[in-house]
Design a protein around this motif. Structure first.
Motif, PDB file in Angstrom:
ATOM      1  N   VAL A   1      -5.186  17.135   5.904  1.00  0.00           N
ATOM      2  CA  VAL A   1      -5.209  17.480   4.490  1.00  0.00           C
ATOM      3  C   VAL A   1      -4.069  16.772   3.768  1.00  0.00           C
ATOM      4  N   GLY A   2      -4.356  16.275   2.580  1.00  0.00           N
ATOM      5  CA  GLY A   2      -3.288  15.653   1.801  1.00  0.00           C
ATOM      6  C   GLY A   2      -3.771  15.299   0.416  1.00  0.00           C
ATOM      7  N   THR A   3      -2.847  15.028  -0.486  1.00  0.00           N
ATOM      8  CA  THR A   3      -3.269  14.546  -1.804  1.00  0.00           C
ATOM      9  C   THR A   3      -3.686  13.091  -1.637  1.00  0.00           C
ATOM     10  N   THR A   4      -4.328  12.562  -2.669  1.00  0.00           N
ATOM     11  CA  THR A   4      -4.770  11.182  -2.616  1.00  0.00           C
ATOM     12  C   THR A   4      -3.572  10.258  -2.439  1.00  0.00           C
ATOM     13  N   ASN A   5      -3.797   9.209  -1.690  1.00  0.00           N
ATOM     14  CA  ASN A   5      -2.782   8.154  -1.562  1.00  0.00           C
ATOM     15  C   ASN A   5      -1.616   8.433  -0.612  1.00  0.00           C
ATOM     16  N   VAL A   6      -1.657   9.556   0.119  1.00  0.00           N
ATOM     17  CA  VAL A   6      -0.563   9.794   1.068  1.00  0.00           C
ATOM     18  C   VAL A   6      -0.703   8.931   2.323  1.00  0.00           C
ATOM     19  N   GLY A   7      -1.895   8.327   2.503  1.00  0.00           N
ATOM     20  CA  GLY A   7      -2.091   7.485   3.679  1.00  0.00           C
ATOM     21  C   GLY A   7      -2.964   8.155   4.731  1.00  0.00           C
ATOM     22  N   LYS A   8      -3.805   9.088   4.280  1.00  0.00           N
ATOM     23  CA  LYS A   8      -4.676   9.807   5.205  1.00  0.00           C
ATOM     24  C   LYS A   8      -5.636   8.871   5.939  1.00  0.00           C
ATOM     25  N   SER A   9      -6.276   7.994   5.181  1.00  0.00           N
ATOM     26  CA  SER A   9      -7.235   7.091   5.812  1.00  0.00           C
ATOM     27  C   SER A   9      -6.531   6.160   6.791  1.00  0.00           C
ATOM     28  N   THR A  10      -5.376   5.662   6.375  1.00  0.00           N
ATOM     29  CA  THR A  10      -4.622   4.769   7.260  1.00  0.00           C
ATOM     30  C   THR A  10      -4.249   5.489   8.549  1.00  0.00           C
ATOM     31  N   PHE A  11      -3.810   6.738   8.393  1.00  0.00           N
ATOM     32  CA  PHE A  11      -3.422   7.558   9.534  1.00  0.00           C
ATOM     33  C   PHE A  11      -4.594   7.742  10.500  1.00  0.00           C
ATOM     34  N   ILE A  12      -5.744   8.114   9.938  1.00  0.00           N
ATOM     35  CA  ILE A  12      -6.901   8.371  10.789  1.00  0.00           C
ATOM     36  C   ILE A  12      -7.408   7.071  11.434  1.00  0.00           C
ATOM     37  N   ASN A  13      -7.409   5.999  10.633  1.00  0.00           N
ATOM     38  CA  ASN A  13      -7.767   4.690  11.207  1.00  0.00           C
ATOM     39  C   ASN A  13      -6.911   4.361  12.416  1.00  0.00           C
ATOM     40  N   LYS A  14      -5.617   4.608  12.256  1.00  0.00           N
ATOM     41  CA  LYS A  14      -4.677   4.280  13.326  1.00  0.00           C
ATOM     42  C   LYS A  14      -4.976   5.124  14.567  1.00  0.00           C
ATOM     43  N   LEU A  15      -5.284   6.403  14.339  1.00  0.00           N
ATOM     44  CA  LEU A  15      -5.621   7.265  15.472  1.00  0.00           C
ATOM     45  C   LEU A  15      -6.869   6.759  16.180  1.00  0.00           C
ATOM     46  N   ILE A  16      -7.887   6.378  15.369  1.00  0.00           N
ATOM     47  CA  ILE A  16      -9.130   5.893  15.967  1.00  0.00           C
ATOM     48  C   ILE A  16      -8.856   4.604  16.730  1.00  0.00           C
ATOM     49  N   GLN A  17      -8.064   3.750  16.100  1.00  0.00           N
ATOM     50  CA  GLN A  17      -7.746   2.461  16.704  1.00  0.00           C
ATOM     51  C   GLN A  17      -7.047   2.654  18.049  1.00  0.00           C
ATOM     52  N   THR A  18      -6.083   3.587  18.072  1.00  0.00           N
ATOM     53  CA  THR A  18      -5.362   3.749  19.325  1.00  0.00           C
ATOM     54  C   THR A  18      -6.217   4.447  20.379  1.00  0.00           C
ATOM     55  N   THR A  19      -7.140   5.311  19.926  1.00  0.00           N
ATOM     56  CA  THR A  19      -7.948   5.989  20.939  1.00  0.00           C
ATOM     57  C   THR A  19      -9.206   5.216  21.319  1.00  0.00           C
ATOM     58  N   THR A  20      -9.796   4.453  20.361  1.00  0.00           N
ATOM     59  CA  THR A  20     -11.050   3.770  20.693  1.00  0.00           C
ATOM     60  C   THR A  20     -10.957   2.246  20.638  1.00  0.00           C
ATOM     61  N   GLY A  21      -9.890   1.726  20.045  1.00  0.00           N
ATOM     62  CA  GLY A  21      -9.763   0.280  19.964  1.00  0.00           C
ATOM     63  C   GLY A  21     -10.533  -0.363  18.815  1.00  0.00           C
ATOM     64  N   THR A  22     -11.127   0.453  17.915  1.00  0.00           N
ATOM     65  CA  THR A  22     -11.838  -0.109  16.761  1.00  0.00           C
ATOM     66  C   THR A  22     -10.915  -0.096  15.543  1.00  0.00           C
ATOM     67  N   ALA A  23     -10.867  -1.180  14.821  1.00  0.00           N
ATOM     68  CA  ALA A  23      -9.956  -1.239  13.674  1.00  0.00           C
ATOM     69  C   ALA A  23     -10.667  -0.924  12.357  1.00  0.00           C
ATOM     70  N   ASP A  24      -9.954  -0.358  11.413  1.00  0.00           N
ATOM     71  CA  ASP A  24     -10.402  -0.220  10.022  1.00  0.00           C
ATOM     72  C   ASP A  24     -11.763   0.424   9.802  1.00  0.00           C
ATOM     73  N   VAL A  25     -11.941   1.587  10.360  1.00  0.00           N
ATOM     74  CA  VAL A  25     -13.220   2.260  10.162  1.00  0.00           C
ATOM     75  C   VAL A  25     -13.274   2.918   8.782  1.00  0.00           C
ATOM     76  N   ILE A  26     -12.155   3.483   8.374  1.00  0.00           N
ATOM     77  CA  ILE A  26     -12.124   4.166   7.080  1.00  0.00           C
ATOM     78  C   ILE A  26     -11.435   3.271   6.061  1.00  0.00           C
ATOM     79  N   THR A  27     -11.973   3.263   4.852  1.00  0.00           N
ATOM     80  CA  THR A  27     -11.392   2.435   3.810  1.00  0.00           C
ATOM     81  C   THR A  27      -9.982   2.888   3.433  1.00  0.00           C
ATOM     82  N   THR A  28      -9.074   1.984   3.260  1.00  0.00           N
ATOM     83  CA  THR A  28      -7.764   2.356   2.715  1.00  0.00           C
ATOM     84  C   THR A  28      -7.507   1.533   1.468  1.00  0.00           C
ATOM     85  N   SER A  29      -6.694   2.044   0.593  1.00  0.00           N
ATOM     86  CA  SER A  29      -6.378   1.270  -0.602  1.00  0.00           C
ATOM     87  C   SER A  29      -5.091   1.745  -1.233  1.00  0.00           C
ATOM     88  N   TYR A  30      -4.638   1.027  -2.236  1.00  0.00           N
ATOM     89  CA  TYR A  30      -3.484   1.426  -3.024  1.00  0.00           C
ATOM     90  C   TYR A  30      -3.800   2.593  -3.938  1.00  0.00           C
TER      91      TYR A  30
END
Ligand code: GDP
Length: 366
Positions: free
Chosen positions: A165-194
């Motif tokens: 949970v977080g407000t917009t722009n705290v880096g939630k998508s980046t965080f989850i992407n990183k978790l997926i990447q480290t656990t499954t090896g797939t990069a950039d599944v969720i969109t991130t932006s400024y």
């Protein structure tokens, strides 16, 4: 149409209304990876499109988790804790255990005192009515602190779901992407932006056969400076790299302008240093207090920018508060923008920020 979710933001894909979440032209439905038009453009052109979703929609979506069991990981942006700590968190998520994860640690100077920072975060959470089980300092882009955090999550979740949970722009998508990447090896599944509001729906990532990690829509905080700022200005005021402290030795009756977005007047006190922590791209101007009003009037949007023309249409006027500072090493925090550490005590300052963007004080942790 069967329910397909955008792999970028999680919104249900629809082909009927281009102005609403999840829209994609029918011709793209055959693609292997289905993204809504908005995420597609964001991914390929770094271009953001507005989507109509009201704050009520966001709250309704998030409050669906209130009666479910699980652990909440509340992400905040370490560079904007005031603007990203959710005051009404327990109203939204119920009485679940909460872990606080402070993201974007890579932006803080290396000299940050982590213990003091954690202590302050605990206090800030308490003041917001959130009792936290633990505080973790992380950087989702660099991957710092994620092992420690995931271990804590695993330990505390009791085989239940985990809600991010977080407000917009705290880096939630980046965080989850990183978790997926480290656990499954797939990069950039969720969109991130400024840009605030990128994540639109729930995305579930299975943790085991019965439970998932669930990404919730970003809660919009209207007090965030980001809402009054053009996309271009947002890029300038959002730090991308470790923030370099800028030190000004000031006499009283001097003023600092942070672009033309905020201002600090040194009213009374001995000559001393004002250490500024803002995006390295944001220009800081020093001037005499007696010239300060005029400078803003004549040069806001020019020499004093951001704001650019687009921001000027949206941003409220500056309002000021006067603070008497007796404690040494106090931060004057301009939420979403940065802060100034005042070295000594016995100082009176006036801090100006756009109306509704409330300034706060804290003990320095650097
Ligand atoms: P969301 O709206 O919470 O899903 O946020 P995003 O994941 O889209 O991130 C918002 C912005 O913050 C993007 O520009 C990210 O690159 C940036 N960001 C996310 N995590 C970090 C981090 O750990 N450090 C830094 N410096 N930037 C980050």
């Amino acid at each position: 149409m069967e329910d397909i979710k955008c792999q970028g933001c999680g919104a249900f894909i629809q082909t009927a209304n281009p102005d609403e979440a999840g829209y994609t032209p029918e011709s793209t439905l055959g693609r292997e990876t289905i993204l809504c038009k908005r995420c597609f453009r964001l991914k390929h052109y770094n271009d953001i499109q507005d989507v109509s979703m009201t704050d009520d929609d966001f709250l309704t979506m998030v409050s669906q988790i209130r009666d479910k069991k699980g652990l909440v990981v509340h992400l905040v942006d370490i560079f904007n804790v005031d603007g990203t700590m959710i005051n009404s968190l327990s109203r939204i998520v119920g009485d679940k255990a909460v872990i606080l994860a402070a993201n974007k640690m890579d932006l803080l100077p290396k000299s940050t005192n982590r213990n003091k920072l954690i202590k302050w975060l605990r206090t800030a959470a308490k003041e917001a009515g959130i009792s936290v089980e633990g505080v973790y300092l992380i950087s989702s882009t660099k991957g710092h602190g994620l092992t420690e955090l995931t271990e804590a999550i695993e330990k505390k979740r009791n085989h239940q779901d985990v809600y991010i949970v977080g407000t917009t722009n705290v880096g939630k998508s980046t965080f989850i992407n990183k978790l997926i990447q480290t656990t499954t090896g797939t990069a950039d599944v969720i969109t991130t932006s400024y840009f605030p509001g990128t994540t639109l729906g729930f995305i579930e990532i299975p943790l085991d056969d019965d439970t998932s990690l669930i990404d919730t829509p970003g809660i919009v905080n209207r007090q965030q400076m980001a809402h009054y700022i053009s996309d271009n200005d947002l890029k300038i005021m959002t730090p991308k790299k470790e923030v370099k402290p800028r030190v000004f030795q000031l006499n009283n009756q001097q003023t600092l302008y942070f672009g033309g977005l905020a201002r600090l007047d040194f009213l009374k006190g001995e000559r001393q240093s004002f250490v500024c922590y803002f995006s390295n791209q944001l220009a800081i101007h020093r001037t005499k207090l007696k010239n300060a009003d005029n400078l803003l009037k004549e040069h806001r949007g020019g020499l004093l920018s951001p704001p650019d023309n687009e921001t000027l249409q949206m941003i409220p006027d500056l309002t000021s508060h006067t603070y008497r500072i007796d404690q040494e090493k106090t931060d004057i925090v301009f939420p979403g923008l940065g802060w100034v550490t005042i070295a000594g005590g016995g100082v009176t300052v006036a801090a100006h920020s756009p109306k509704n963007v409330n300034i706060s004080l804290r003990k320095s942790f650097i």
